[in-house]
Scaffold this motif. Structure first.
Motif, PDB file in Angstrom:
ATOM      1  N   ARG A   1     -69.841 -83.701 -93.434  1.00  0.00           N
ATOM      2  CA  ARG A   1     -68.768 -84.702 -93.536  1.00  0.00           C
ATOM      3  C   ARG A   1     -67.514 -84.096 -94.176  1.00  0.00           C
ATOM      4  O   ARG A   1     -66.779 -84.777 -94.880  1.00  0.00           O
ATOM      5  N   SER A   2     -67.272 -82.821 -93.940  1.00  0.00           N
ATOM      6  CA  SER A   2     -66.169 -82.122 -94.610  1.00  0.00           C
ATOM      7  C   SER A   2     -64.823 -82.765 -94.323  1.00  0.00           C
ATOM      8  O   SER A   2     -64.020 -82.979 -95.240  1.00  0.00           O
ATOM      9  N   MET A   3     -64.554 -83.083 -93.077  1.00  0.00           N
ATOM     10  CA  MET A   3     -63.256 -83.680 -92.736  1.00  0.00           C
ATOM     11  C   MET A   3     -63.102 -85.069 -93.352  1.00  0.00           C
ATOM     12  O   MET A   3     -61.987 -85.450 -93.733  1.00  0.00           O
ATOM     13  N   ASP A   4     -64.194 -85.815 -93.460  1.00  0.00           N
ATOM     14  CA  ASP A   4     -64.118 -87.126 -94.123  1.00  0.00           C
ATOM     15  C   ASP A   4     -63.746 -86.959 -95.592  1.00  0.00           C
ATOM     16  O   ASP A   4     -62.918 -87.718 -96.119  1.00  0.00           O
ATOM     17  N   PHE A   5     -64.354 -85.985 -96.246  1.00  0.00           N
ATOM     18  CA  PHE A   5     -64.035 -85.751 -97.655  1.00  0.00           C
ATOM     19  C   PHE A   5     -62.598 -85.258 -97.817  1.00  0.00           C
ATOM     20  O   PHE A   5     -61.918 -85.631 -98.786  1.00  0.00           O
ATOM     21  N   ILE A   6     -62.127 -84.436 -96.907  1.00  0.00           N
ATOM     22  CA  ILE A   6     -60.730 -83.971 -96.998  1.00  0.00           C
ATOM     23  C   ILE A   6     -59.783 -85.144 -96.871  1.00  0.00           C
ATOM     24  O   ILE A   6     -58.768 -85.232 -97.594  1.00  0.00           O
ATOM     25  N   GLY A   7     -60.103 -86.071 -95.967  1.00  0.00           N
ATOM     26  CA  GLY A   7     -59.270 -87.269 -95.845  1.00  0.00           C
ATOM     27  C   GLY A   7     -59.267 -88.104 -97.107  1.00  0.00           C
ATOM     28  O   GLY A   7     -58.215 -88.626 -97.525  1.00  0.00           O
ATOM     29  N   MET A   8     -60.409 -88.233 -97.750  1.00  0.00           N
ATOM     30  CA  MET A   8     -60.489 -88.994 -98.994  1.00  0.00           C
ATOM     31  C   MET A   8     -59.754 -88.274-100.123  1.00  0.00           C
ATOM     32  O   MET A   8     -59.114 -88.919-100.967  1.00  0.00           O
ATOM     33  N   ILE A   9     -59.835 -86.934-100.144  1.00  0.00           N
ATOM     34  CA  ILE A   9     -59.132 -86.170-101.182  1.00  0.00           C
ATOM     35  C   ILE A   9     -57.623 -86.353-101.045  1.00  0.00           C
ATOM     36  O   ILE A   9     -56.902 -86.467-102.049  1.00  0.00           O
ATOM     37  N   LYS A  10     -57.118 -86.375 -99.837  1.00  0.00           N
ATOM     38  CA  LYS A  10     -55.682 -86.542 -99.621  1.00  0.00           C
ATOM     39  C   LYS A  10     -55.188 -87.874-100.163  1.00  0.00           C
ATOM     40  O   LYS A  10     -54.050 -87.983-100.639  1.00  0.00           O
ATOM     41  N   GLU A  11     -56.040 -88.892-100.095  1.00  0.00           N
ATOM     42  CA  GLU A  11     -55.621 -90.227-100.532  1.00  0.00           C
ATOM     43  C   GLU A  11     -55.807 -90.448-102.031  1.00  0.00           C
ATOM     44  O   GLU A  11     -55.440 -91.494-102.549  1.00  0.00           O
ATOM     45  N   CYS A  12     -56.399 -89.473-102.725  1.00  0.00           N
ATOM     46  CA  CYS A  12     -56.623 -89.630-104.165  1.00  0.00           C
ATOM     47  C   CYS A  12     -55.304 -89.555-104.929  1.00  0.00           C
ATOM     48  O   CYS A  12     -54.361 -88.872-104.517  1.00  0.00           O
ATOM     49  N   ASP A  13     -55.291 -90.217-106.066  1.00  0.00           N
ATOM     50  CA  ASP A  13     -54.146 -90.149-106.965  1.00  0.00           C
ATOM     51  C   ASP A  13     -54.277 -88.892-107.818  1.00  0.00           C
ATOM     52  O   ASP A  13     -55.217 -88.745-108.595  1.00  0.00           O
ATOM     53  N   GLU A  14     -53.324 -87.985-107.682  1.00  0.00           N
ATOM     54  CA  GLU A  14     -53.426 -86.695-108.362  1.00  0.00           C
ATOM     55  C   GLU A  14     -53.103 -86.771-109.844  1.00  0.00           C
ATOM     56  O   GLU A  14     -53.370 -85.837-110.594  1.00  0.00           O
TER      57      GLU A  14
ATOM     58  N   ALA B   1     -73.447 -74.217 -97.179  1.00  0.00           N
ATOM     59  CA  ALA B   1     -73.809 -74.837 -95.897  1.00  0.00           C
ATOM     60  C   ALA B   1     -72.611 -74.750 -94.958  1.00  0.00           C
ATOM     61  O   ALA B   1     -71.453 -74.750 -95.391  1.00  0.00           O
ATOM     62  N   ASP B   2     -72.899 -74.690 -93.672  1.00  0.00           N
ATOM     63  CA  ASP B   2     -71.852 -74.503 -92.663  1.00  0.00           C
ATOM     64  C   ASP B   2     -71.375 -75.848 -92.143  1.00  0.00           C
ATOM     65  O   ASP B   2     -72.190 -76.712 -91.770  1.00  0.00           O
ATOM     66  N   PRO B   3     -70.058 -76.049 -92.084  1.00  0.00           N
ATOM     67  CA  PRO B   3     -69.524 -77.260 -91.470  1.00  0.00           C
ATOM     68  C   PRO B   3     -69.576 -77.141 -89.950  1.00  0.00           C
ATOM     69  O   PRO B   3     -69.896 -76.073 -89.415  1.00  0.00           O
ATOM     70  N   PRO B   4     -69.255 -78.194 -89.218  1.00  0.00           N
ATOM     71  CA  PRO B   4     -69.191 -78.089 -87.755  1.00  0.00           C
ATOM     72  C   PRO B   4     -68.216 -76.995 -87.326  1.00  0.00           C
ATOM     73  O   PRO B   4     -67.136 -76.846 -87.905  1.00  0.00           O
ATOM     74  N   GLU B   5     -68.576 -76.233 -86.322  1.00  0.00           N
ATOM     75  CA  GLU B   5     -67.776 -75.073 -85.925  1.00  0.00           C
ATOM     76  C   GLU B   5     -66.376 -75.460 -85.488  1.00  0.00           C
ATOM     77  O   GLU B   5     -65.411 -74.716 -85.726  1.00  0.00           O
ATOM     78  N   CYS B   6     -66.244 -76.624 -84.876  1.00  0.00           N
ATOM     79  CA  CYS B   6     -64.929 -77.036 -84.389  1.00  0.00           C
ATOM     80  C   CYS B   6     -63.968 -77.387 -85.523  1.00  0.00           C
ATOM     81  O   CYS B   6     -62.743 -77.437 -85.303  1.00  0.00           O
ATOM     82  N   ASP B   7     -64.493 -77.623 -86.728  1.00  0.00           N
ATOM     83  CA  ASP B   7     -63.645 -78.038 -87.856  1.00  0.00           C
ATOM     84  C   ASP B   7     -63.339 -76.911 -88.838  1.00  0.00           C
ATOM     85  O   ASP B   7     -62.592 -77.128 -89.788  1.00  0.00           O
ATOM     86  N   ARG B   8     -63.910 -75.735 -88.645  1.00  0.00           N
ATOM     87  CA  ARG B   8     -63.850 -74.708 -89.682  1.00  0.00           C
ATOM     88  C   ARG B   8     -62.426 -74.243 -89.968  1.00  0.00           C
ATOM     89  O   ARG B   8     -62.025 -74.119 -91.134  1.00  0.00           O
ATOM     90  N   LEU B   9     -61.656 -73.965 -88.937  1.00  0.00           N
ATOM     91  CA  LEU B   9     -60.288 -73.478 -89.158  1.00  0.00           C
ATOM     92  C   LEU B   9     -59.413 -74.562 -89.770  1.00  0.00           C
ATOM     93  O   LEU B   9     -58.608 -74.293 -90.665  1.00  0.00           O
ATOM     94  N   GLN B  10     -59.571 -75.787 -89.307  1.00  0.00           N
ATOM     95  CA  GLN B  10     -58.776 -76.885 -89.853  1.00  0.00           C
ATOM     96  C   GLN B  10     -59.109 -77.117 -91.333  1.00  0.00           C
ATOM     97  O   GLN B  10     -58.215 -77.398 -92.145  1.00  0.00           O
TER      98      GLN B  10
ATOM     99  N   HIS C   1     -66.978 -67.186 -92.312  1.00  0.00           N
ATOM    100  CA  HIS C   1     -66.731 -67.759 -90.987  1.00  0.00           C
ATOM    101  C   HIS C   1     -65.583 -67.111 -90.217  1.00  0.00           C
ATOM    102  O   HIS C   1     -65.382 -67.464 -89.042  1.00  0.00           O
ATOM    103  N   PHE C   2     -64.850 -66.193 -90.836  1.00  0.00           N
ATOM    104  CA  PHE C   2     -63.661 -65.662 -90.149  1.00  0.00           C
ATOM    105  C   PHE C   2     -63.660 -64.134 -90.176  1.00  0.00           C
ATOM    106  O   PHE C   2     -64.589 -63.498 -90.672  1.00  0.00           O
ATOM    107  N   THR C   3     -62.593 -63.555 -89.638  1.00  0.00           N
ATOM    108  CA  THR C   3     -62.513 -62.110 -89.430  1.00  0.00           C
ATOM    109  C   THR C   3     -61.624 -61.457 -90.485  1.00  0.00           C
ATOM    110  O   THR C   3     -61.156 -62.104 -91.432  1.00  0.00           O
ATOM    111  N   LYS C   4     -61.410 -60.150 -90.268  1.00  0.00           N
ATOM    112  CA  LYS C   4     -60.593 -59.366 -91.196  1.00  0.00           C
ATOM    113  C   LYS C   4     -59.190 -59.942 -91.333  1.00  0.00           C
ATOM    114  O   LYS C   4     -58.596 -59.895 -92.421  1.00  0.00           O
ATOM    115  N   ARG C   5     -58.672 -60.484 -90.294  1.00  0.00           N
ATOM    116  CA  ARG C   5     -57.292 -60.988 -90.311  1.00  0.00           C
ATOM    117  C   ARG C   5     -57.126 -62.114 -91.331  1.00  0.00           C
ATOM    118  O   ARG C   5     -56.189 -62.098 -92.146  1.00  0.00           O
ATOM    119  N   GLU C   6     -58.016 -63.089 -91.310  1.00  0.00           N
ATOM    120  CA  GLU C   6     -57.922 -64.204 -92.255  1.00  0.00           C
ATOM    121  C   GLU C   6     -58.199 -63.742 -93.689  1.00  0.00           C
ATOM    122  O   GLU C   6     -57.531 -64.196 -94.631  1.00  0.00           O
TER     123      GLU C   6
END
Length: 801
Positions: free
Chosen positions: A434-447, A466-475, A507-512
Motif C-alpha cells: 500500500r505504498s502509494m496509499d501511504f504516500i498520499g496520506m503523508i502528503k495530506e499530513c500537517d507538517e 519488502a518490495d512494492p508493486p513494480e509499476c509503482d517503484r519509480l514513482q 530496485h534501480f541501476t547505476k544511473r539512479e
C-alpha cells in the motif's frame, strides 16, 4: 392447603442444594461450616468440600466400601479417562497460547537502550527518597499477630505522612544512579524479609511517573522506573510460587489454581489487598499491573478479568503523556502473561484515540510554554509508547487490521504521529503493498506537528525489507526524494537518505544510484557537515557494495570515488576501505585487468597500507596484508607478462611496509617466471631470457628488505632454484650461495643453535642446488605448482622452514 406441599418441596430442594464457595469468600480465620449434602451431581469443589466435611464429622470404615460391590480400581479407571482428556486438551491449549509470542516478536529489552540514548536532558531533576524508619523492627518472638499487623499498617502510613526526602538539582546521570540505588534497595529489603519496605520503595518509584516537570526525559524515566516494577513483580511471583511447593516438588509451568495451596492463595490475596489500599491512582495502577501474573494463583480467569479493569483505570489519568505510557506498560505486561487476549490491547489503543485531542489542549500547551518545548519535540515523546502498543496489536495480525487502522488515521485527519507508528508496527509486506496509499496520506499530513521526512523514513525502512508493486517503484522514489532533497538540516537529510539509498540500490541501476550519491555530496559537503555523519555515510557504502557486485560498474559511477573522499577521518576511512576490499575478494570470481578496477583498488589498498604505523597491532597488520594479498592474486594480464611484472613493481613500491605483501610479491614474480618458461617450453629467446632475468632481479632486490631470517633464507633458495631452472646461472648459483652464507654467518651463535633444525634443511637445500648445476633435472623439476602450495586462501604466504 393445596399449595402448602409444593412450598415444602421447594424449601426442601433449596435446603439440599449445595452452593460451592469461591476462593474470594474463603479466609482461614472464618469458622468452618459443615454442610451435609445428599445430592450426587456436584462440581469438583463441592464434592471435595463435602467429602472433607463428612470426614470431619464422622469416621468412615475403609472396609465398608468393599461391601457395596464397587471395585476401587474400576472407579479410578472410569474417572481417569475424562481427567486425562481434559489435561491433554488444557496442555495443548496452553502450548498454543505460549507459542503466540515467538522469536519474531521484538522484545521490550531491545528498545530499552535506544530510548535511554535518545531521550536525554540537560535540565536538573528531582527525586523523593524513602527514609527508612526504625519503627517496628525490634519485635519479640512472642508478639501478637494483631500487633504485627498494626505495626505494618503504621509503616505503610509513614509513606503518606512525609517520611521522604526530596533531592533537587540532580543531573541526568545522578538521577539514573539514584534510581539504580532504589532498585538495589528493593532487592536488599526483599532479601532481608522487609516486605513492607520493599512495597514502599515501589510505591515511591511509581509516583515519579506522575511527574512531568522535565518532560523531555519522561520516556527514559519510564524505562528506569518500570525496571524496578518488573523486579518487584518477579520477586512477588517467585515468593508465592515457592509457597506452593510443599512436599510435591515444583509446580508445572501450566499449573491451575486448584493445585495452589491455601497458604499461597492467602498470601497472594494479601498482596492484592495491600495494593488496593494505595490511595493514589498512578502508583496503585502500576504496582497492581506489575504483579498481574500472580492472578494465576487465584483463578483461571483472573488475568482476563483484571486487564479490562486496569484499562478502565487509565481513563482517570489526566495527562495524555502519562496515560499513554501507562497503556504501554499494561500492554507489555499483558503480552508477557496473556498474549492471546487481544481485546485488551485493542481497547487500550482505541481509548488512546478517543483522548488524542488532549495533546493539543490548553493544559498541555501551557505546560509546553513553561518548559520551552516545541510541539514537534513533544509529539516525538509519544512515539515509543504508541509504537509498542501498535506492535503488540499488529503482531501476527491479519492484513484487514491495517486497513482499519488506516481508516482511523484518515478520520483523525491523517495524524502524522499515529501514521508513523502504524508504519513502524505492521509487517513490511503489508506496508509495501500500500505504498502509494501511504504516500498520499503523508502528503495530506500537517507538517507543523510531526515532520514529514520522518514519515518517509519509516516508509523507506519498510520498503528496504519488502518490495512494492513494480509499476509503482519509480514513482515512489520520485515522490520520496522530492521531500528529502528539500531538507535543509544535514542530519535530517542524511538520516532519510541513508534509508532510501538501499531502496534505490535494490530496485534501480547505476544511473539512479549515481544521482543519489551526487545529491548526498551536494548536501553534506558545505560546512564539512559530513564530519558529523560518518556512521550514516559508512552505512551507505555498505548498502551499495551489498547490491553491486560488479566492481567495474561500481567504480565507473562518476560520484562513487568523490563520495569516498568525504571520509576524512583516517580510522573511518580505513574501515570503509576494508569493507570494499572484503566485498571485492568475496564476490569477484575471475581475475581482472580492468584499469578502472585496478586504479580504484590500488588507491583503496594504498589507504589501508598508509594507516600502518609503529602503534599498529600485529593482528591489524596481518588483516590488512591479507586483504591486499587477496587483491594482488586477483590481478592477471594474461599473456602480457611484462605488464604483469610492471604491476608487481608498482605494488612493491606502494606496499613496502607490510612484509606479508612483499613475500606474496616474490612468490608471484617467481610464478610469473615459471609461467614464462612453461610458455617457451624451456627454450628462452633473447627477449624472454631478459624478462626472466628481470624477474630474478626483482626477487633478489626485494628479499633483503624482509626482517624474518628464515623467510629470507627460503625465498633466496626458492628464487635461486627458479633462476637455475630458467638458465640464469650467475644469479642462481652465486646469488643463492653468497646470500645464504652471509645470512647464516651474521647471526648470533645462540640463535643459530636454537634454530639448528631449520638451518640444517636450508644448508641441505643450498648444497643440493649448487651441486645440481644448470642442466640438472633435479633443479628443473621445480614447477609452477610448487608456488601455488605456498599460498593460503586468505592471501598470506606460508614460507616452509
Amino acid at each position: 392447603r393445596d399449595t402448602f406441599p409444593m412450598d415444602v418441596a421447594a424449601f426442601d430442594s433449596c435446603r439440599l442444594e449445595a452452593v460451592p464457595v469461591e476462593f474470594g469468600d474463603y479466609h482461614p480465620l472464618k469458622p468452618i461450616t459443615v454442610t451435609e449434602s445428599k445430592t450426587k451431581k456436584m462440581g469438583r469443589k463441592g464434592s471435595t468440600s463435602s467429602t472433607s466435611s463428612s470426614s470431619s464429622s464422622s469416621m468412615i470404615d475403609p472396609l465398608s466400601s468393599v461391601l457395596d460391590g464397587t471395585d476401587p480400581l474400576s472407579l479410578f479407571a472410569a474417572t481417569a479417562d475424562p481427567v486425562t482428556t481434559a489435561d491433554t486438551t488444557r496442555k495443548k491449549r496452553d502450548k498454543d497460547d505460549s507459542l503466540v509470542v515467538g522469536s519474531d516478536f521484538e522484545p521490550w529489552s531491545s528498545k530499552r537502550g535506544e530510548i535511554l540514548a535518545r531521550y536525554t536532558t540537560t535540565e536538573k531533576l528531582s527525586i523523593n527518597l524513602y527514609m527508612s524508619s526504625e519503627k517496628g523492627k525490634a519485635t519479640t518472638p512472642g508478639s501478637a499477630v494483631s500487633e504485627k499487623v498494626r505495626t505494618r499498617l503504621e509503616e505503610l502510613d509513614d509513606l503518606e505522612e512525609g517520611s521522604q526526602k526530596e533531592l533537587l538539582n540532580l543531573t541526568q546521570q545522578d538521577y539514573m544512579n539514584r534510581i539504580e540505588d532504589l532498585n538495589q534497595s528493593l532487592k536488599d529489603a526483599w532479601a532481608s524479609d522487609q516486605k513492607v519496605k520493599a512495597l514502599k520503595i515501589v510505591i515511591q518509584c511509581s509516583k515519579l511517573l506522575s511527574d512531568t516537570t522535565v518532560i523531555q526525559f519522561y520516556p527514559s524515566k519510564f524505562v528506569l522506573i518500570t525496571d524496578i516494577l518488573d523486579t518487584f513483580g518477579k520477586l512477588v511471583y517467585e515468593r508465592i510460587l515457592s509457597m506452593c511447593l510443599d512436599n510435591r516438588g515444583s509446580l508445572p509451568d501450566n499449573f491451575t489454581p486448584e493445585s495452589v495451596n491455601d497458604t499461597a492463595k492467602e498470601t497472594c490475596l494479601n498482596w492484592f489487598f495491600k495494593i488496593a489500599s494505595i490511595r493514589e491512582l498512578i502508583p496503585r495502577f502500576y504496582v497492581e499491573a506489575a504483579i498481574l501474573k500472580c492472578n494465576k494463583f487465584l483463578s483461571k480467569t483472573g488475568i482476563s478479568e483484571c486487564l479490562p479493569r486496569l484499562t478502565a483505570m487509565i481513563r482517570g489519568i489526566g495527562d495524555p503523556l502519562v496515560a499513554v505510557y501507562a497503556r504501554a506498560y499494561l500492554c507489555r505486561v499483558g503480552m508477557e502473561v496473556a498474549p492471546h487476549l487481544k481485546e485488551s490491547l485493542n481497547k487500550n489503543f482505541f481509548d488512546f484515540l478517543l483522548t488524542f485531542k488532549q495533546m493539543h489542549g490548553d493544559t498541555v500547551q501551557n505546560q509546553l510554554v513553561v518548559q520551552c518545548v516545541e510541539i514537534p519535540s513533544y509529539l516525538t515523546l509519544y512515539s515509543p509508547a504508541i509504537d509498542w502498543i501498535l506492535q503488540c496489536i499488529a503482531y501476527r495480525a491479519p492484513e484487514v487490521l491495517l486497513t482499519e487502522m488506516m481508516e482511523r488515521c484518515k478520520k483523525l485527519g491523517n495524524n502524522a504521529l499515529l501514521l508513523n507508528s502504524v508504519m513502524s508496527a505492521f509487517r513490511a509486506e503489508f506496508i509495501a503493498a500500500r505504498s502509494m496509499d501511504f504516500i498520499g496520506m503523508i502528503k495530506e499530513c500537517d507538517e507543523s506537528g510531526f515532520p514529514k521526512h520522518l514519515l518517509f523514513r519509516s516508509l523507506g525502512l519498510n520498503l528496504a525489507m519488502a518490495d512494492p508493486p513494480e509499476c509503482d517503484r519509480l514513482q515512489i522514489l520520485n515522490e520520496a526524494w522530492k521531500v528529502i532533497t528539500k531538507l535543509k538540516n544535514p542530519q535530517d537529510y542524511i538520516n532519510c537518505a541513508e534509508v532510501w539509498v538501499e531502496y534505490t540500490c535494490r530496485h534501480f541501476t547505476k544511473r539512479e544510484v549515481n544521482t543519489v550519491l551526487a545529491d548526498v555530496i551536494k548536501h553534506m559537503t558545505p560546512d564539512r557537515a559530513f564530519e558529523d555523519a560518518y556512521p550514516q555515510l559508512h552505512s551507505i557504502i555498505q548498502k551499495i557494495i551489498t547490491y553491486f557486485h560488479d566492481f567495474s560498474v561500481l567504480f565507473s559511477a562518476e560520484k562513487f570515488l568523490p563520495f569516498l573522499d568525504m571520509f576524512q577521518k583516517e580510522s573511518v576511512r580505513v574501515e570503509v576501505c576494508k569493507c570494499i576490499m572484503e566485498a571485492f575478494i568475496k564476490h569477484q570470481q575471475d581475475a581482472t585487468k580492468d584499469p578502472v578496477i585496478l586504479n580504484a583498488l590500488l588507491h583503496v589498498c594504498k589507504t589501508m597500507h598508509d594507516s600502518v604505523n609503529a602503534l599498529t597491532l600485529e593482528d591489524e597488520k596481518r588483516m590488512l596484508a591479507s586483504l591486499i594479498n587477496g587483491f594482488i592474486k586477483m590481478v592477471s594480464f594474461g599473456r602480457d607478462f611484462e605488464q604483469q611484472l610492471s604491476f608487481y613493481v608498482e605494488a612493491r613500491s606502494m606496499f613496502c611496509n607490510l612484509e606479508p605483501v612483499l613475500v606474496q610479491l616474490v612468490h608471484s614474480v617467481n610464478q610469473l617466471a615459471m609461467e614464462t618458461r612453461k610458455v617457451m617450453k624451456g627454450n628462452h629467446s633473447r627477449k624472454t631470457a631478459a624478462f626472466v632475468r628481470a624477474c630474478v632481479a626483482f626477487c633478489f632486490i626485494t628479499i633483503p628488505s624482509l626482517t624474518s631470517i628464515f623467510a629470507r633464507l627460503n625465498l633466496y633458495l626458492n628464487s635461486g632454484q627458479v633462476a637455475l631452472a630458467n638458465q640464469c646461472l650467475s644469479q642462481g648459483k652465486i646469488g643463492v650461495c653468497f646470500n645464504c652464507i652471509i645470512i647464516l654467518s651474521c647471526q648470533k651463535t645462540e640463535y643459530y643453535y636454537d634454530q639448528s633444525r631449520g638451518c640444517t634443511r636450508v644448508i641441505r637445500k643450498l648444497l643440493e642446488s649448487i651441486k645440481a648445476g644448470a642442466g640438472s633435472e633435479r633443479v628443473c623439476c621445480w614447477r609452477t605448482e610448487e608456488y601455488k602450495r605456498y599460498q593460503t586462501p586468505g592471501g598470506r604466504s606460508c614460507v616452509r622452514e
